[in-house]
Design a protein around this motif. Structure first.
Motif, PDB file in Angstrom:
ATOM      1  N   ASN A 168      -7.916   4.583   9.759  1.00 35.86           N
ATOM      2  CA  ASN A 168      -8.600   5.708  10.407  1.00 35.86           C
ATOM      3  C   ASN A 168     -10.093   5.695  10.133  1.00 35.86           C
ATOM      4  OD1 ASN A 168      -6.226   6.609  11.511  1.00 35.86           O
ATOM      5  ND2 ASN A 168      -5.797   8.051   9.861  1.00 35.86           N
ATOM      6  N   LYS A 177     -11.566   8.978  23.713  1.00 32.37           N
ATOM      7  CA  LYS A 177     -10.410   9.443  24.464  1.00 32.37           C
ATOM      8  C   LYS A 177     -10.719  10.751  25.206  1.00 32.37           C
ATOM      9  CE  LYS A 177      -5.632  10.640  23.362  1.00 32.37           C
ATOM     10  NZ  LYS A 177      -4.618  10.622  22.310  1.00 32.37           N
ATOM     11  N   HIS A 210      -1.940  -1.004  17.888  1.00 34.84           N
ATOM     12  CA  HIS A 210      -2.648   0.273  18.096  1.00 34.84           C
ATOM     13  C   HIS A 210      -3.585   0.591  16.926  1.00 34.84           C
ATOM     14  CE1 HIS A 210       0.684   1.744  15.609  1.00 34.84           C
ATOM     15  NE2 HIS A 210       0.032   2.863  15.439  1.00 34.84           N
ATOM     16  N   LEU A 211      -3.294   0.051  15.741  1.00 36.21           N
ATOM     17  CA  LEU A 211      -4.184   0.288  14.602  1.00 36.21           C
ATOM     18  C   LEU A 211      -5.469  -0.520  14.739  1.00 36.21           C
ATOM     19  CD1 LEU A 211      -1.811   0.493  11.498  1.00 36.21           C
ATOM     20  CD2 LEU A 211      -3.041   2.324  12.654  1.00 36.21           C
ATOM     21  N   LEU A 225     -11.018   9.016  19.021  1.00 37.07           N
ATOM     22  CA  LEU A 225     -10.703  10.307  19.647  1.00 37.07           C
ATOM     23  C   LEU A 225     -11.839  10.770  20.558  1.00 37.07           C
ATOM     24  CD1 LEU A 225      -9.182  12.144  16.541  1.00 37.07           C
ATOM     25  CD2 LEU A 225      -7.941  11.646  18.655  1.00 37.07           C
ATOM     26  N   LYS A 226     -13.080  10.565  20.101  1.00 36.71           N
ATOM     27  CA  LYS A 226     -14.237  10.959  20.927  1.00 36.71           C
ATOM     28  C   LYS A 226     -14.183  10.257  22.269  1.00 36.71           C
ATOM     29  CE  LYS A 226     -17.651  11.877  17.304  1.00 36.71           C
ATOM     30  NZ  LYS A 226     -18.799  11.278  16.599  1.00 36.71           N
ATOM     31  N   ARG A 265      -2.836   4.365   6.125  1.00 36.62           N
ATOM     32  CA  ARG A 265      -3.260   4.966   7.400  1.00 36.62           C
ATOM     33  C   ARG A 265      -4.705   5.438   7.316  1.00 36.62           C
ATOM     34  NH1 ARG A 265       1.738   7.368  10.597  1.00 36.62           N
ATOM     35  NH2 ARG A 265       0.087   8.349  11.801  1.00 36.62           N
ATOM     36  N   ASN A 266      -5.075   6.030   6.167  1.00 40.97           N
ATOM     37  CA  ASN A 266      -6.454   6.501   5.998  1.00 40.97           C
ATOM     38  C   ASN A 266      -7.454   5.362   6.166  1.00 40.97           C
ATOM     39  OD1 ASN A 266      -5.752   9.159   5.524  1.00 40.97           O
ATOM     40  ND2 ASN A 266      -5.911   9.020   3.295  1.00 40.97           N
ATOM     41  N   PRO A 280      -0.087  -3.633  13.360  1.00 40.03           N
ATOM     42  CA  PRO A 280       0.278  -3.069  14.661  1.00 40.03           C
ATOM     43  C   PRO A 280      -0.959  -2.964  15.567  1.00 40.03           C
ATOM     44  CG  PRO A 280       1.275  -1.784  12.898  1.00 40.03           C
ATOM     45  CD  PRO A 280       0.372  -2.806  12.249  1.00 40.03           C
ATOM     46  N   TYR A 333       0.837  -1.205   0.000  1.00 36.88           N
ATOM     47  CA  TYR A 333       0.000   0.000   0.000  1.00 36.88           C
ATOM     48  C   TYR A 333       0.871   1.253   0.000  1.00 36.88           C
ATOM     49  CZ  TYR A 333      -3.613  -3.142   1.847  1.00 36.88           C
ATOM     50  OH  TYR A 333      -4.508  -4.171   2.027  1.00 36.88           O
ATOM     51  N   ALA A 334       0.335   2.333  -0.562  1.00 40.04           N
ATOM     52  CA  ALA A 334       0.945   3.648  -0.341  1.00 40.04           C
ATOM     53  C   ALA A 334       0.612   4.042   1.102  1.00 40.04           C
ATOM     54  CB  ALA A 334       0.362   4.661  -1.309  1.00 40.04           C
ATOM     55  N   ARG A 335       1.560   4.707   1.760  1.00 41.73           N
ATOM     56  CA  ARG A 335       1.423   4.826   3.211  1.00 41.73           C
ATOM     57  C   ARG A 335       0.287   5.736   3.672  1.00 41.73           C
ATOM     58  NH1 ARG A 335       2.883   8.032   6.515  1.00 41.73           N
ATOM     59  NH2 ARG A 335       2.634  10.056   5.554  1.00 41.73           N
ATOM     60  N   ILE A 336       0.005   6.815   2.958  1.00 39.39           N
ATOM     61  CA  ILE A 336      -1.080   7.693   3.428  1.00 39.39           C
ATOM     62  C   ILE A 336      -2.411   6.949   3.320  1.00 39.39           C
ATOM     63  CG2 ILE A 336      -2.254   9.909   3.143  1.00 39.39           C
ATOM     64  CD1 ILE A 336       0.288  11.046   1.897  1.00 39.39           C
ATOM     65  N   LEU A 348     -10.765   6.374  13.680  1.00 43.46           N
ATOM     66  CA  LEU A 348     -10.019   7.343  14.500  1.00 43.46           C
ATOM     67  C   LEU A 348     -10.922   8.389  15.139  1.00 43.46           C
ATOM     68  CD1 LEU A 348      -7.274   8.406  15.508  1.00 43.46           C
ATOM     69  CD2 LEU A 348      -7.079   9.708  13.382  1.00 43.46           C
ATOM     70  N   LEU A 349     -11.954   8.821  14.415  1.00 42.49           N
ATOM     71  CA  LEU A 349     -12.842   9.847  14.975  1.00 42.49           C
ATOM     72  C   LEU A 349     -13.515   9.342  16.250  1.00 42.49           C
ATOM     73  CD1 LEU A 349     -13.950  12.688  14.567  1.00 42.49           C
ATOM     74  CD2 LEU A 349     -15.771  11.726  13.174  1.00 42.49           C
TER      75      LEU A 349
END
Lengths: 165, 420
Positions: A97, A160, A143-144, A157-158, A93-94, A141, A87-90, A153-154
């Motif tokens: 997320n 958290k 944490h992912l 974060l909420k 991660r997206n 990983p 994969y391309a890294r961005i 991720l949203l």
């Protein structure tokens, strides 16, 4: 978190402009644009993809623009998990997320369009029910997978910030 | 063993003595940049959904560049949303329609050597030309940064890419990076940092070096970086960051690189990347006589002041071929003004170029430089994927500003060395 679904099979170098064309993403809401997802590769993909289906590609999935609409559109089409050789890294991660596990699997060339797959992202196991084969993926990983378990991720974060307040 | 400039930056940002490739660390963000496409309308709204403020307004820069330069209901709505969000949240550094974020950001003094920065755009790697470690991220990831000021990073391996010798007249940084892309592929350096160095890089202007780090995105790299020198310090001083000491941010002589590669600058010919990937690069002579409907100088990659000067050098006293349109969208408003003041813009206009508003425009298939269906074009931009710069039936070649200008004059792909 086992995902069972039908495979959509694509080749190498599927870029984010193909997944989320600019003419679609200037629309205000992703819900209005996702029907154009991959229209220049497979015009029927967005129409025929079903919730729970699995996106399978070869090398370099998601190269190019950082636009998050790419995994967002795949999710709106119904995709719930991705398998690719790299994969391309961005983009990688997206995906996490947006609660889409993107697994690195060196054997995606053995998977054909329409194969029924059963994937355990935590163990890194892919069972091809159609072909009676099984493949292994790199482990993700920890944490992912926690972000995926929280629904992206949203939501992560909420949770958290709620805990903190 | 010593450390590379990237490892030093990541160690500092994560509060550690040192880091090594493969470590997963949490970094404090020195500066975050987002634009009108990924920013307020996606990352900003998600931040509001969480209900927390931006972690540090001094460290956030918002720039409009994607939906500018052409007027539709959709683009207007996006600009209004961006204005409203920045106003209601008290964004301190909001730069409206001044040009493309990766150029405007350093030009307005927001990029400093040794800093750890993120941008919600894949070409955020550009800032590496100033010795900053800047990476592109997605919109929700940016929401996380806006909320917490932090981001997780897997420490990448480092590749040292030395450009030896000196580039010949008519050859520029764009040719170097296209050559690297052609030799190593679009994911040739997946998740690695490419550190550009060598005599060829030292001889380049600080502005031209931005083209190398800009297209680190097209070789799969996490980012590109160049250790600062006196030229970097001088350009940064001109752009509002005085007093940079280049010695503060250099790789140690015994730093660890997974690979050390070279590009022979002396032998490098102008490069052209054929449709539909930057990795389809070859010497310009391989693509001579391809007829062109459009030649475009634009984007963060290829319309900086020095790019415009390269093009002017070629087209001076010549006329654009009939049947080919030559469009020029300077990378930033300040650069357009400088080009106008010094006469560069007039040379381009006299040759028949049409000057467009500064913005991402043609590179992302928006505005007047969007390719017409079925058209073949050449451009100084960074990507030529199917359907990016026009409908799926279009074909786009990538090249340096010299080669784009020469091709505009010839009406077909042409070698700029024949016109200099």
């Amino acid at each position: 978190m086992i995902q069972k679904g039908k495979a959509w099979k694509f080749g190498a170098n599927i870029d984010t402009d193909l997944i989320a064309p600019i003419q679609a993403l200037k629309r205000e809401k992703p819900e209005e644009g996702y029907v154009h997802c991959l229209q220049d590769v497979d015009p029927d993909f967005a129409k025929n993809c079903r919730t729970g289906d699995i996106f399978v590609a070869e090398e370099n999935l998601g190269i190019g623009s950082s636009r998050e609409w790419a995994p967002h559109y795949l999710r709106l089409c119904g995709i719930r998990l991705l398998l690719a050789k790299s994969y391309a890294r961005i983009f990688y991660r997206n995906c996490f997320n947006l609660a889409l596990p993107a697994l690195v699997c060196a054997e995606t060339h053995r998977i054909s369009a329409g194969d029924e797959l059963e994937v355990d992202p935590l163990k890194g196991e892919v069972r091809n029910l159609t072909k009676g084969e099984s493949y292994t993926c790199d482990t993700v990983p920890e944490h992912l997978m926690r972000i995926v378990a929280d629904g992206g991720l949203l939501e992560h974060l909420k949770k958290k910030f709620k805990k903190a307040s | 063993m010593g450390q590379t400039i990237s490892e030093k930056i990541l160690a500092r940002a994560s509060g550690k003595e040192r880091v090594k490739p493969g470590d997963i660390v949490t970094c404090k963000v020195d500066m975050a940049m987002m634009h009108d496409s990924s920013g307020p309308r996606v990352a900003g709204r998600r931040l509001d959904e969480i209900g927390v403020p931006v972690w540090d307004m001094d460290r956030l820069v918002v720039i409009t560049d994607h939906y500018v330069g052409y007027d539709t209901d959709e683009s207007r709505a996006i600009q209004e949303l961006c204005d409203d969000w920045c106003k209601s949240h008290g964004v301190k550094h909001y730069i409206r329609q001044e040009g493309i974020c990766h150029i405007v950001l350093p030009q307005h003094g927001h990029v400093k050597p040794g800093t750890f920065c993120v941008g919600a755009d894949s070409h955020s790697t550009t800032a590496g030309a100033f010795g900053a470690f800047m990476v592109g991220i997605g919109a929700t990831e940016m929401t996380g940064v806006l909320a917490t000021g932090e981001i997780w990073v897997r420490v990448p391996e480092n590749v040292r890419m030395e450009v030896t010798g000196a580039l010949k007249p008519g050859v520029a940084a764009k040719d170097v990076i296209l050559k690297i892309c052609g030799d190593h592929g679009i994911m040739g350096f997946g998740y690695q940092v490419v550190e550009f160095s060598g005599d060829g890089v030292a001889a380049m202007s600080a502005q031209d070096r931005m083209t190398l780090t800009n297209m680190a995105a097209e070789i799969g790299a996490k980012t590109g970086i160049i250790a600062p020198d006196a030229k970097t310090a001088a350009l940064l001083a001109e752009w509002g960051v005085p007093g940079v000491n280049p010695d503060d941010w250099q790789s140690d002589p015994d730093a660890g690189y997974v690979k050390r590669l070279t590009v022979d600058g002396d032998a490098l010919a102008p490069q052209v990347a054929a449709p539909h990937s930057p990795e389809n690069a070859d010497d310009v002579t391989a693509y001579r006589n391809v007829k062109l409907g459009q030649a475009y100088l634009g984007a963060c990659t290829g319309a900086k002041l020095e790019d415009l000067r390269m093009a002017a050098e070629v087209v001076k006293g010549r006329k654009v071929a009939s049947g080919t349109r030559f469009l020029v969208a300077p990378s930033s408003v300040r650069m357009r003004e400088q080009a106008a003041k010094e006469g560069t813009l007039k040379i381009l206009e006299d040759a028949g170029a049409q000057i467009l508003q500064s913005g991402c425009g043609g590179c992302i298939g928006l505005g007047a430089a969007r390719l017409d269906d079925g058209m073949t074009g050449i451009s100084s931009t960074n990507r030529n994927f199917v359907g990016r710069a026009g409908p799926a039936g279009t074909k786009l070649y990538l090249a340096s500003p010299y080669t784009v200008a020469a091709s505009a004059i010839a009406g077909e792909i042409a070698d700029p060395r024949d016109m200099l």
